[in-house]
Scaffold this motif. Structure first.
Motif, PDB file in Angstrom:
ATOM      1  N   ASN A   1       0.815  -1.216   0.000  1.00  0.00           N
ATOM      2  CA  ASN A   1       0.000   0.000   0.000  1.00  0.00           C
ATOM      3  C   ASN A   1       0.849   1.266   0.000  1.00  0.00           C
ATOM      4  O   ASN A   1       0.564   2.224   0.719  1.00  0.00           O
ATOM      5  N   VAL A   2       1.903   1.262  -0.804  1.00  0.00           N
ATOM      6  CA  VAL A   2       2.774   2.437  -0.909  1.00  0.00           C
ATOM      7  C   VAL A   2       2.021   3.535  -1.658  1.00  0.00           C
ATOM      8  O   VAL A   2       1.422   3.286  -2.698  1.00  0.00           O
ATOM      9  N   GLU A   3       2.035   4.724  -1.100  1.00  0.00           N
ATOM     10  CA  GLU A   3       1.443   5.882  -1.763  1.00  0.00           C
ATOM     11  C   GLU A   3       2.573   6.671  -2.410  1.00  0.00           C
ATOM     12  O   GLU A   3       3.486   7.127  -1.730  1.00  0.00           O
ATOM     13  N   TRP A   4       2.502   6.824  -3.712  1.00  0.00           N
ATOM     14  CA  TRP A   4       3.546   7.496  -4.468  1.00  0.00           C
ATOM     15  C   TRP A   4       3.116   8.905  -4.845  1.00  0.00           C
ATOM     16  O   TRP A   4       1.969   9.144  -5.196  1.00  0.00           O
ATOM     17  N   GLU A   5       4.078   9.828  -4.788  1.00  0.00           N
ATOM     18  CA  GLU A   5       3.875  11.207  -5.214  1.00  0.00           C
ATOM     19  C   GLU A   5       5.099  11.679  -5.979  1.00  0.00           C
ATOM     20  O   GLU A   5       6.205  11.184  -5.749  1.00  0.00           O
ATOM     21  N   ILE A   6       4.879  12.635  -6.842  1.00  0.00           N
ATOM     22  CA  ILE A   6       5.982  13.369  -7.467  1.00  0.00           C
ATOM     23  C   ILE A   6       6.058  14.704  -6.751  1.00  0.00           C
ATOM     24  O   ILE A   6       5.042  15.380  -6.586  1.00  0.00           O
ATOM     25  N   GLN A   7       7.260  15.060  -6.330  1.00  0.00           N
ATOM     26  CA  GLN A   7       7.502  16.351  -5.686  1.00  0.00           C
ATOM     27  C   GLN A   7       8.632  17.024  -6.437  1.00  0.00           C
ATOM     28  O   GLN A   7       9.798  16.768  -6.169  1.00  0.00           O
ATOM     29  N   GLY A   8       8.276  17.858  -7.378  1.00  0.00           N
ATOM     30  CA  GLY A   8       9.302  18.488  -8.206  1.00  0.00           C
ATOM     31  C   GLY A   8      10.037  17.408  -8.990  1.00  0.00           C
ATOM     32  O   GLY A   8       9.431  16.639  -9.726  1.00  0.00           O
ATOM     33  N   ALA A   9      11.354  17.328  -8.808  1.00  0.00           N
ATOM     34  CA  ALA A   9      12.168  16.333  -9.504  1.00  0.00           C
ATOM     35  C   ALA A   9      12.287  15.020  -8.730  1.00  0.00           C
ATOM     36  O   ALA A   9      12.989  14.117  -9.158  1.00  0.00           O
ATOM     37  N   TYR A  10      11.594  14.913  -7.603  1.00  0.00           N
ATOM     38  CA  TYR A  10      11.751  13.755  -6.727  1.00  0.00           C
ATOM     39  C   TYR A  10      10.488  12.905  -6.669  1.00  0.00           C
ATOM     40  O   TYR A  10       9.379  13.369  -6.935  1.00  0.00           O
ATOM     41  N   PHE A  11      10.705  11.662  -6.275  1.00  0.00           N
ATOM     42  CA  PHE A  11       9.614  10.716  -6.067  1.00  0.00           C
ATOM     43  C   PHE A  11       9.564  10.379  -4.587  1.00  0.00           C
ATOM     44  O   PHE A  11      10.597  10.134  -3.972  1.00  0.00           O
TER      45      PHE A  11
END
Length: 152
Positions: free
Chosen positions: A44-54
Motif C-alpha cells: 500500500n505504498v502511496e507514491w507522489e511526485i515532488q518536483g524532480a523527486y519521487f
C-alpha cells in the motif's frame, strides 16, 4: 555543503504544496528498486511526485514514513513521523520558552543518506527544524518569532 542540503530539503518540503499523487506504474524502475530494497515488505505504498523527486509513503508501526528519491533511485532523505514525546528535550524546551508551550501538531525525524538527523516540530501551522540537540535551525513556514535560517 550545509546550505545545499538545506536548499534540497526546503525544495522537498515546499514542493509538498505541488505534490501530485501518481500510480506505482508511473514510478521509474530505479526508484521502485531502491525503495523496495529498503522496505521489502512494504505494501500500500502511496507514491507522489515532488518536483524532480519521487516520494514513497508507507505506515511503519502506525506512523507514516516518507522516502524521497531522485529519478535514478538515489536516496535524498527519509522522514519518519514520531510521537512528540520522542523529540529531543531541547526542542520541547524551545517550544515551551519561545512558543508559549504551544501544542506540537506533528513531529518527525528526518534522516539524510549521510546519517545526519534533524527533527521537525509543526506548531501553529509552522514547521520548526532542529538539530539533534534541539537547537533551532530554521522555521520553514513562519509567522513565528524566529524565521531565520542557521547561518553556518
Amino acid at each position: 555543503m550545509k546550505k545545499i542540503i538545506l536548499v534540497v530539503f526546503a525544495i522537498a518540503i515546499f514542493s509538498n504544496i505541488n505534490a501530485q499523487d501518481i500510480k506505482e506504474t508511473d514510478v521509474p524502475e530505479a526508484v521502485k528498486t531502491a525503495f523496495y530494497a529498503s522496505y521489502p515488505d512494504a505494501d500500500n505504498v502511496e507514491w507522489e511526485i515532488q518536483g524532480a523527486y519521487f516520494e514513497g509513503g508507507i505506515k511503519v508501526n502506525d506512523m507514516v514514513t516518507s522516502v524521497l528519491l531522485d529519478a535514478n533511485g538515489f536516496l535524498v532523505q527519509t522522514e519518519s513521523q514520531i510521537p512528540a514525546s520522542d523529540l529531543p528535550d531541547g526542542v520541547k524546551d524551545y517550544i515551551s520558552k519561545n512558543l508559549n508551550n504551544a501544542q506540537i501538531e506533528e513531529a518527525a525525524k528526518i534522516t539524510e543518506p549521510t546519517g545526519k538527523v534533524t527533527y521537525m516540530a509543526e506548531v501553529k501551522n509552522s514547521e520548526y527544524m532542529f538539530d539533534p540537540e534541539g537547537k533551532l535551525l530554521y522555521n520553514l513556514q513562519g509567522d513565528s518569532d524566529s524565521g531565520e535560517k542557521d547561518s553556518d
